[in-house]
Design an enzyme around this catalytic site. Structure first.
Site, PDB file in Angstrom:
ATOM      1  N   HIS A  77     -32.214 -41.267  39.601  1.00 31.63           N
ATOM      2  CA  HIS A  77     -31.486 -42.256  40.260  1.00 31.63           C
ATOM      3  C   HIS A  77     -30.771 -41.679  41.408  1.00 31.63           C
ATOM      4  CE1 HIS A  77     -31.664 -43.603  35.792  1.00 31.63           C
ATOM      5  NE2 HIS A  77     -32.086 -44.624  36.529  1.00 31.63           N
ATOM      6  N   HIS A  97     -39.628 -47.289  38.081  1.00 32.06           N
ATOM      7  CA  HIS A  97     -40.107 -46.541  36.886  1.00 32.06           C
ATOM      8  C   HIS A  97     -39.851 -47.484  35.435  1.00 32.06           C
ATOM      9  CE1 HIS A  97     -35.743 -46.062  37.425  1.00 32.06           C
ATOM     10  NE2 HIS A  97     -35.401 -46.151  36.099  1.00 32.06           N
ATOM     11  N   CYS A 109     -30.004 -49.071  26.587  1.00 35.13           N
ATOM     12  CA  CYS A 109     -30.895 -49.035  27.681  1.00 35.13           C
ATOM     13  C   CYS A 109     -31.710 -47.651  27.588  1.00 35.13           C
ATOM     14  CB  CYS A 109     -30.429 -49.299  29.087  1.00 35.13           C
ATOM     15  SG  CYS A 109     -29.700 -50.874  29.284  1.00 35.13           S
ATOM     16  N   HIS A 166     -35.404 -45.393  28.579  1.00 35.40           N
ATOM     17  CA  HIS A 166     -36.855 -45.084  29.301  1.00 35.40           C
ATOM     18  C   HIS A 166     -38.043 -44.589  28.393  1.00 35.40           C
ATOM     19  CE1 HIS A 166     -33.353 -44.343  32.230  1.00 35.40           C
ATOM     20  NE2 HIS A 166     -34.367 -45.073  33.072  1.00 35.40           N
ATOM     21  N   GLU A 191     -36.435 -50.870  37.905  1.00 38.68           N
ATOM     22  CA  GLU A 191     -37.090 -50.640  36.670  1.00 38.68           C
ATOM     23  C   GLU A 191     -37.978 -51.794  36.502  1.00 38.68           C
ATOM     24  OE1 GLU A 191     -34.097 -47.996  33.842  1.00 38.68           O
ATOM     25  OE2 GLU A 191     -34.534 -49.978  33.482  1.00 38.68           O
TER      26      GLU A 191
END
Length: 206
Positions: free
Chosen positions: A56, A63, A98, A100, A146
């Site tokens: 970031h 991503h 949230c 990844h 994202e």
């Protein structure tokens, strides 16, 4: 998708403390292993990886991510205030969780991992992807960028927030939440606002 620059401030924690329906997280400590973020092109094809701590910036590469909205049996939505330690949107109120997905990790598996890591939640029912989502937003010269599917799930478990990830949590009735994001969108993460509108067209939670 959108590119938007925000200058708003999140709701002060002291005002949330007076509302009563919250949990703050100040005492527990956690060790966090390094996490790799999967870089992709606009077709969601993998082009590389990068440590989460480095991804970031003012020009964050595209991503994979995900956003989760967790509800209790009363159809209340679990909100979290992002930790003051977060590089992106610190102290901002947002959706439940949230994260990844890692290389080769499904979105569902990754979501369950992060729900456990962030909120201590392991008893999640009917967790599923309800919509694709693509966004980028910039605040304080840090970009979120994202491909971010939206998930919904249900639990009757009491959250145990991780203070490295979560400053506070709060349950809110779904209809009250819809009114809140219309009246005070500046108090919440921009992706959470857009995702709420998407969910409202796909899932009956009243």
């Amino acid at each position: 998708f959108h590119k938007t620059h925000f200058t708003y401030q999140s709701l002060p924690l002291v005002s949330i403390l007076r509302e009563g329906n919250f949990i703050t997280t100040k005492t527990r400590t956690y060790s966090m292993s390094q996490e790799l973020v999967v870089l992709v092109d606009e077709n969601n094809q993998i082009i590389g990886t990068i440590p989460k701590a480095k991804v970031h910036t003012a020009n964050t590469p595209l991503h994979r991510g995900f956003s989760v909205f967790i509800f209790n049996p009363q159809r209340q939505l679990l909100l979290q205030q992002r930790s003051h330690l977060k590089k992106t949107w610190p102290l901002t109120w947002s959706n439940s969780c949230c994260g990844h997905p890692g290389v080769g990790e499904s979105v569902i598996t990754a979501a369950r991992r992060r729900l456990k890591d962030e909120l201590g939640l392991i008893q999640i029912k009917n967790l599923k992807v309800i919509s694709p989502y693509r966004y980028f937003f910039t605040k304080d010269n840090v970009m979120e960028n994202e491909i971010c599917p939206i998930l919904v799930g249900f639990t009757n478990q009491k959250p145990q927030p991780n203070p490295q990830e979560v400053e506070a949590i709060k349950w809110i009735n779904w209809n009250d939440w819809l009114n809140e994001v219309k009246s005070h969108p500046q108090n919440y993460s921009p992706w959470c606002i857009e995702e709420t509108h998407i969910i409202s067209t796909k899932v009956s939670l009243s």
